[in-house]
Design an enzyme around this catalytic site. Structure first.
Site, PDB file in Angstrom:
ATOM      1  N   ASP A  67       0.826  -1.206   0.000  1.00 11.58           N
ATOM      2  CA  ASP A  67       0.000   0.000   0.000  1.00 11.58           C
ATOM      3  C   ASP A  67       0.866   1.264   0.000  1.00 11.58           C
ATOM      4  OD1 ASP A  67      -2.187  -1.546  -0.068  1.00 11.58           O
ATOM      5  OD2 ASP A  67      -2.711  -1.332   2.065  1.00 11.58           O
ATOM      6  N   CYS A  68       1.945   1.210   0.795  1.00  8.56           N
ATOM      7  CA  CYS A  68       2.798   2.400   0.871  1.00  8.56           C
ATOM      8  C   CYS A  68       3.850   2.437  -0.240  1.00  8.56           C
ATOM      9  CB  CYS A  68       3.446   2.507   2.239  1.00  8.56           C
ATOM     10  SG  CYS A  68       4.133   0.966   2.834  1.00  8.56           S
ATOM     11  N   TYR A  69       4.230   1.278  -0.746  1.00  7.18           N
ATOM     12  CA  TYR A  69       5.216   1.200  -1.831  1.00  7.18           C
ATOM     13  C   TYR A  69       4.661   0.346  -2.975  1.00  7.18           C
ATOM     14  CZ  TYR A  69       8.567   3.115   1.512  1.00  7.18           C
ATOM     15  OH  TYR A  69       9.209   3.915   2.410  1.00  7.18           O
TER      16      TYR A  69
END
Lengths: 129, 491
Positions: free
Chosen positions: B127-129
């Site tokens: 989700d973040c990367y």
């Protein structure tokens, strides 16, 4: 003068070096020899005054002759003067100078290539003949 | 008595006396330690050698959309990515996956030379990367940080190498010619930093050093630090380094590695420091080890001084053997002189160590589950004499269901080996008589205490399927076959 002699499947079977010695009277020193059933390569050292006659006889016998004028070539940008090559050279052609730089004494080099594979920085190469 | 602060003031005032450690040895010899300590403020020392434990931490900046590296390659050389998203550590000895003579060291040199390298990475896709892969070009200017951190550099002294075997060896100590054909050694002896401060009075954590043309620092003792085989962990900014003080290398048959240039200034605080810097190669001893024995504990051929090693020739078993240095004395001297000039110009100040390096530390071997030796897996050997008839040998091979018959003399000493193949050949060629005619006389053997890995690599190298096990007097103790070894792996 050092000469590189290349023999093909016909010439490799003949006693050509002996013939050259007898006919020219030159004292030939064999520096390196790799002789098989189908071909061969020999590096010889010949006194300067006999080079012409020796070459002439060799060529007339069908041997391919090339003069080795240059020694192994050192790329001064790659060389760090460590000296890894010094002790693997069979003719002690590689030395340190007064500044601790590694130098090749051209006339002693017999183009064996031992230093080329031992050089960690890939600074040494055999000249193309 | 002087302090580092006083010396730094002299440096800034432009009246400091700096000499290379080569010169210092002459000064001490001439003037004595007391006078030398009074006149000289700083002594420069250096080494320039292949230092495998070297590498660089990078931060490449974030991509858009961002990626967390699962794996990352620079010019096809994998860097360690098990740290933060776009951080990685590139080790000097890591081999390229596509170019057999190129490795981490070459990437480092290429970057310092201003070249662009290809960065290729794969990510997890979180989700973040969210990004799963990237391919781009980067240069040293593009990255946020490129910090050289070398876990083990500047070995105080190092074991020299030779080779008793009849095979040319390609090692991290360079090319070792067969039959004690040469000796190779590393380290710069009497001009090397740690030999000139063996008590670690001035060299310690926080010492400012010259690292590949940049200002660097000593982080602490290096891995495998074990005085008098002391080592240093060092760091420096790759962006400030110069290619002339480093060089990527490839040791044929081993791996890539990096020649690292390190200069260490020693403040001459007192007479004891001056005395320490007067050490000579004749006082620095190391061992010559036999790399012909592929074990952790390689036999010591003899002790030797750096004076003998540097001279170009050492004696082994009454023979003169030529030596090769793997460190550059030319480059080390250049670094000593360049560092001297930097200090004289006021561009390099000395720092006091904030913590001492440990004086005593041991190097332990790896804890292993079990080292299986040949003795454990060998079988009794059925031996014959060289006058045994070929037909008799054939009968034994069939009856005992074996393939190898070691041939021994009256004292049970090994003189040859006959295999079922030799028998088949004898039959095909209609050879008759004793096995003497058909046996292999140059037998490849192992010792009972050899690990089975040694036996396996001999079988592989010589393309054979069994090895007689002998004692030091060549008496046959048993035989180990490739089936014995494969049974072990299959269990």
């Amino acid at each position: 003068m050092k000469l590189l002699l290349s023999f093909d499947s016909t010439t490799v079977k003949k006693p050509i070096i002996s013939k050259v010695t007898l006919e020219s009277g030159a004292l030939i020193n064999i520096l390196r020899a790799s002789v098989g059933a189908r071909k061969g390569e020999i590096i010889i050292e010949v006194p300067e005054e006999k080079v012409e006659i020796v070459e002439k006889i060799l060529k007339s016998e069908g041997v391919f002759v090339s003069e080795l004028k240059k020694a192994v070539e050192k790329n001064e940008e790659r060389c760090v003067h460590c000296g890894a090559c010094i002790s693997v050279c069979p003719t002690e052609a590689i030395k340190r100078d007064a500044e601790n730089k590694v130098v090749v004494e051209e006339k002693l080099c017999i183009h064996c290539g031992a230093c080329v594979t031992s050089c960690p920085t890939q600074a040494l190469n055999l000249p193309s003949i | 008595m002087k302090t580092v602060q006083e010396i730094n003031r002299k440096i800034l005032d432009g009246n400091v006396c700096v000499v290379t450690v080569k010169k210092m040895k002459e000064i001490v010899e001439e003037l004595g330690t007391e006078k030398a300590a009074r006149e000289v403020d700083v002594v420069t020392t250096a080494t320039f050698g292949a230092m495998c434990s070297s590498g660089v931490f990078f931060n490449f900046g974030h991509a858009d959309p961002p990626i967390k590296f699962r794996k990352v390659w620079l010019n096809d050389v994998e860097a360690y990515a098990g740290i933060a998203a776009v951080d990685a550590y590139l080790g000097a000895t890591k081999l390229s996956e596509s170019n057999e003579k190129y490795g981490g060291a070459h990437v480092i040199e290429d970057l310092v030379r201003g070249k662009e390298v290809e960065l290729r990475a794969i990510g997890y896709g979180t989700d973040c990367y969210p990004r799963k892969e990237i391919k781009t070009e980067i240069s040293l200017e593009d990255v946020n940080q490129a910090i050289m951190v070398n876990p083990r550099n500047a070995y105080q002294r190092y074991n020299a190498a030779t080779n008793s075997s009849d095979r040319l060896l390609k090692t991290y100590m360079g090319t070792l010619l067969p039959n004690f054909g040469n000796v190779t050694f590393a380290g710069t002896g009497e001009i090397s930093p740690l030999n000139n401060d063996p008590e670690f009075r001035t060299i310690g954590i926080g010492t400012r050093i010259f690292l590949c043309g940049a200002k660097g620092y000593i982080v602490g003792e290096g891995t495998q630090h074990s005085p008098p085989y002391a080592t240093l962990m060092v760091k420096g900014n790759l962006k400030e380094m110069k290619a002339e003080y480093m060089r990527a290398a490839f040791f044929s048959g081993y791996a890539p590695t990096l020649f690292v240039g390190i200069g260490v200034p020693i403040p001459v605080l007192d007479e004891d420091v001056a005395k320490a810097t007067s050490i000579r190669n004749s006082q620095i001893e190391t061992k010559i080890l036999d790399f012909g024995v592929a074990r952790r504990n390689r036999p010591v051929v003899r002790w030797v001084t750096y004076e003998e090693l540097v001279s170009g020739k050492v004696e082994i078993n009454g023979q003169e053997v030529r030596t090769s240095s793997l460190s550059s004395f030319y480059m080390a001297e250049k670094i000593m002189n360049d560092l001297k000039k930097l200090i004289e110009k006021g561009e390099f100040l000395l720092s006091e160590p904030i913590e001492k390096l440990p004086k005593v530390q041991e190097v332990k071997p790896m804890r292993q589950r079990e080292v299986v030796v040949v003795k454990k897996v060998m079988n009794p050997a059925i031996t014959i004499r060289s006058d045994t008839k070929i037909e008799e040998a054939a009968k034994i091979i069939i009856e005992k269901n074996i393939n190898h018959l070691p041939v021994v003399d009256d004292d049970q000493k090994l003189v040859g080996i006959v295999t079922s193949w030799d028998i088949a050949r004898a039959v095909a060629l209609e050879l008759e008589g004793s096995v003497n005619k058909i046996m292999t006389k140059n037998v490849i053997t192992v010792y009972p205490e050899d690990p089975i890995e040694i036996a396996a690599s001999k079988m592989e190298r010589y393309k054979i399927s069994a090895l007689p096990v002998i004692d030091t007097k060549k008496r046959v103790l048993g035989i180990v076959t490739s089936e014995d070894l494969s049974r072990l792996i299959a269990r």
